[in-house]
Motif scaffolding. Sequence first.
Motif, PDB file in Angstrom:
ATOM      1  N   TYR A 146      48.686  20.216  12.343  1.00 17.23           N
ATOM      2  CA  TYR A 146      50.035  20.286  12.896  1.00 17.23           C
ATOM      3  C   TYR A 146      51.113  20.357  11.817  1.00 17.23           C
ATOM      4  O   TYR A 146      51.921  21.275  11.784  1.00 17.23           O
ATOM      5  N   ASP A 147      51.138  19.365  10.932  1.00 16.47           N
ATOM      6  CA  ASP A 147      52.229  19.253   9.971  1.00 16.47           C
ATOM      7  C   ASP A 147      52.112  20.241   8.814  1.00 16.47           C
ATOM      8  O   ASP A 147      53.106  20.850   8.413  1.00 16.47           O
ATOM      9  N   TYR A 148      50.932  20.395   8.257  1.00 10.73           N
ATOM     10  CA  TYR A 148      50.768  21.245   7.079  1.00 10.73           C
ATOM     11  C   TYR A 148      49.421  21.961   7.147  1.00 10.73           C
ATOM     12  O   TYR A 148      48.485  21.621   6.422  1.00 10.73           O
ATOM     13  N   PRO A 149      49.291  22.925   8.038  1.00 14.09           N
ATOM     14  CA  PRO A 149      48.001  23.606   8.173  1.00 14.09           C
ATOM     15  C   PRO A 149      47.700  24.498   6.968  1.00 14.09           C
ATOM     16  O   PRO A 149      48.553  25.258   6.511  1.00 14.09           O
ATOM     17  N   LEU A 150      46.501  24.371   6.453  1.00 18.02           N
ATOM     18  CA  LEU A 150      46.020  25.221   5.376  1.00 18.02           C
ATOM     19  C   LEU A 150      44.766  25.945   5.855  1.00 18.02           C
ATOM     20  O   LEU A 150      43.850  25.315   6.369  1.00 18.02           O
TER      21      LEU A 150
ATOM     22  N   GLY B   8      42.949   6.566  15.747  1.00 20.46           N
ATOM     23  CA  GLY B   8      43.943   6.653  14.679  1.00 20.46           C
ATOM     24  C   GLY B   8      43.470   7.512  13.519  1.00 20.46           C
ATOM     25  O   GLY B   8      44.233   8.334  12.989  1.00 20.46           O
ATOM     26  N   GLY B   9      42.226   7.360  13.108  1.00 22.32           N
ATOM     27  CA  GLY B   9      41.684   8.175  12.019  1.00 22.32           C
ATOM     28  C   GLY B   9      41.664   9.641  12.376  1.00 22.32           C
ATOM     29  O   GLY B   9      41.998  10.506  11.552  1.00 22.32           O
ATOM     30  N   TYR B  10      41.274   9.953  13.608  1.00 23.48           N
ATOM     31  CA  TYR B  10      41.227  11.345  14.040  1.00 23.48           C
ATOM     32  C   TYR B  10      42.642  11.928  14.118  1.00 23.48           C
ATOM     33  O   TYR B  10      42.890  13.049  13.667  1.00 23.48           O
ATOM     34  N   LEU B  11      43.580  11.169  14.699  1.00 23.41           N
ATOM     35  CA  LEU B  11      44.942  11.679  14.856  1.00 23.41           C
ATOM     36  C   LEU B  11      45.639  11.912  13.523  1.00 23.41           C
ATOM     37  O   LEU B  11      46.394  12.881  13.374  1.00 23.41           O
ATOM     38  N   VAL B  12      45.410  11.049  12.552  1.00 21.46           N
ATOM     39  CA  VAL B  12      46.020  11.258  11.229  1.00 21.46           C
ATOM     40  C   VAL B  12      45.502  12.550  10.611  1.00 21.46           C
ATOM     41  O   VAL B  12      46.268  13.344  10.063  1.00 21.46           O
ATOM     42  N   GLN B  13      44.204  12.795  10.723  1.00 21.36           N
ATOM     43  CA  GLN B  13      43.646  14.033  10.167  1.00 21.36           C
ATOM     44  C   GLN B  13      44.187  15.262  10.904  1.00 21.36           C
ATOM     45  O   GLN B  13      44.538  16.273  10.282  1.00 21.36           O
ATOM     46  N   TRP B  14      44.230  15.155  12.229  1.00 25.73           N
ATOM     47  CA  TRP B  14      44.744  16.277  13.009  1.00 25.73           C
ATOM     48  C   TRP B  14      46.209  16.560  12.658  1.00 25.73           C
ATOM     49  O   TRP B  14      46.593  17.701  12.459  1.00 25.73           O
TER      50      TRP B  14
ATOM     51  N   PRO C  15      39.222  26.964  10.642  1.00 26.06           N
ATOM     52  CA  PRO C  15      40.429  26.760  11.445  1.00 26.06           C
ATOM     53  C   PRO C  15      41.152  25.472  11.021  1.00 26.06           C
ATOM     54  O   PRO C  15      40.556  24.570  10.441  1.00 26.06           O
ATOM     55  N   ALA C  16      42.430  25.378  11.325  1.00 29.58           N
ATOM     56  CA  ALA C  16      43.221  24.197  10.944  1.00 29.58           C
ATOM     57  C   ALA C  16      42.703  22.940  11.651  1.00 29.58           C
ATOM     58  O   ALA C  16      42.720  21.852  11.084  1.00 29.58           O
ATOM     59  N   HIS C  17      42.269  23.091  12.878  1.00 29.17           N
ATOM     60  CA  HIS C  17      41.718  21.957  13.614  1.00 29.17           C
ATOM     61  C   HIS C  17      40.191  22.093  13.636  1.00 29.17           C
ATOM     62  O   HIS C  17      39.600  22.560  14.595  1.00 29.17           O
ATOM     63  N   ALA C  18      39.554  21.623  12.559  1.00 32.84           N
ATOM     64  CA  ALA C  18      38.106  21.731  12.427  1.00 32.84           C
ATOM     65  C   ALA C  18      37.476  20.397  12.835  1.00 32.84           C
ATOM     66  O   ALA C  18      37.428  19.440  12.057  1.00 32.84           O
ATOM     67  N   LEU C  19      36.976  20.347  14.038  1.00 31.10           N
ATOM     68  CA  LEU C  19      36.433  19.111  14.598  1.00 31.10           C
ATOM     69  C   LEU C  19      35.324  18.524  13.736  1.00 31.10           C
ATOM     70  O   LEU C  19      35.315  17.324  13.438  1.00 31.10           O
ATOM     71  N   LEU C  20      34.381  19.331  13.315  1.00 34.95           N
ATOM     72  CA  LEU C  20      33.252  18.819  12.542  1.00 34.95           C
ATOM     73  C   LEU C  20      33.676  18.267  11.183  1.00 34.95           C
ATOM     74  O   LEU C  20      33.052  17.344  10.669  1.00 34.95           O
ATOM     75  N   ALA C  21      34.733  18.784  10.605  1.00 32.41           N
ATOM     76  CA  ALA C  21      35.206  18.284   9.315  1.00 32.41           C
ATOM     77  C   ALA C  21      35.867  16.907   9.455  1.00 32.41           C
ATOM     78  O   ALA C  21      35.947  16.156   8.489  1.00 32.41           O
ATOM     79  N   PHE C  22      36.326  16.572  10.667  1.00 33.81           N
ATOM     80  CA  PHE C  22      37.016  15.300  10.879  1.00 33.81           C
ATOM     81  C   PHE C  22      36.064  14.149  11.200  1.00 33.81           C
ATOM     82  O   PHE C  22      36.474  12.988  11.203  1.00 33.81           O
ATOM     83  N   ILE C  23      34.817  14.440  11.495  1.00 36.55           N
ATOM     84  CA  ILE C  23      33.876  13.402  11.949  1.00 36.55           C
ATOM     85  C   ILE C  23      33.631  12.306  10.910  1.00 36.55           C
ATOM     86  O   ILE C  23      33.670  11.121  11.260  1.00 36.55           O
ATOM     87  N   PRO C  24      33.366  12.604   9.641  1.00 41.64           N
ATOM     88  CA  PRO C  24      33.065  11.510   8.694  1.00 41.64           C
ATOM     89  C   PRO C  24      34.202  10.492   8.554  1.00 41.64           C
ATOM     90  O   PRO C  24      33.968   9.284   8.606  1.00 41.64           O
ATOM     91  N   ILE C  25      35.422  10.957   8.402  1.00 44.20           N
ATOM     92  CA  ILE C  25      36.554  10.036   8.248  1.00 44.20           C
ATOM     93  C   ILE C  25      36.796   9.273   9.543  1.00 44.20           C
ATOM     94  O   ILE C  25      37.120   8.080   9.527  1.00 44.20           O
ATOM     95  N   THR C  26      36.638   9.931  10.673  1.00 40.35           N
ATOM     96  CA  THR C  26      36.809   9.271  11.967  1.00 40.35           C
ATOM     97  C   THR C  26      35.805   8.127  12.112  1.00 40.35           C
ATOM     98  O   THR C  26      36.161   7.015  12.514  1.00 40.35           O
ATOM     99  N   PHE C  27      34.553   8.402  11.758  1.00 40.38           N
ATOM    100  CA  PHE C  27      33.526   7.364  11.826  1.00 40.38           C
ATOM    101  C   PHE C  27      33.844   6.219  10.873  1.00 40.38           C
ATOM    102  O   PHE C  27      33.722   5.041  11.232  1.00 40.38           O
ATOM    103  N   GLU C  28      34.243   6.530   9.659  1.00 36.02           N
ATOM    104  CA  GLU C  28      34.560   5.487   8.674  1.00 36.02           C
ATOM    105  C   GLU C  28      35.745   4.635   9.116  1.00 36.02           C
ATOM    106  O   GLU C  28      35.761   3.423   8.888  1.00 36.02           O
TER     107      GLU C  28
END
Length: 180
Positions: free
Chosen positions: A77-81, A66-72, A87-100
């Motif tokens: 998908y919804d509002y890429p910056l 759920g944490g990963y999908l919300v970030q993705w 890149p919009a889908h930056a896997l390494l940037a999503f790791i801390p929130i996913t772990f938390e």
Amino acid sequence: MRRGLLAEFETPEAMLRAIAELRSRGYRRLDAFTPYPIHGIDEALGLRRSPLNWIILPFALAGTAGGYLVQWFCNAYDYPLIVGGRPAHALLAFIPITFEMMVLSAALTGFVVLLVLARLPELWHPVFDVPGFERASLDRFWVGIDARDPALISPITERDLTDLGAVTVAWAGKNGKERS
């Protein structure tokens, strides 16, 4: 144990010997009340490992997903910056929130499931009416035999507990003293 026979022991060694002897005599519905953890008591009582970790695991994995999908969804998908060439889908940037999110969902689930499995909070129990039971949190060791144990025969079991070194033998929840 809602009703049953309680025996008080002065030392943890005496309590462990009594539990081993009771198990060898066919008693299976035993419980122990001690002021601190006693090494070997789980094996003596014949307790199995807690299912808590297997119950929590799917919720931890769901929190991770759920944490990963919300970030993705929000970032790719919804509002890429595009910021700093990332890149919009930056896997390494999503790791801390996913772990938390995994830790948070596991902790909250573990807390709730532990309360449910332990049937807490329980504000009153029949053993609280047994004289001297308050010392179970200070310096005494108690063994309880559930009244539903088929091997429990009142006068014989009381005598056996006294022979095993019990200082006090008393009934919990007997003669209508148990609250509903």
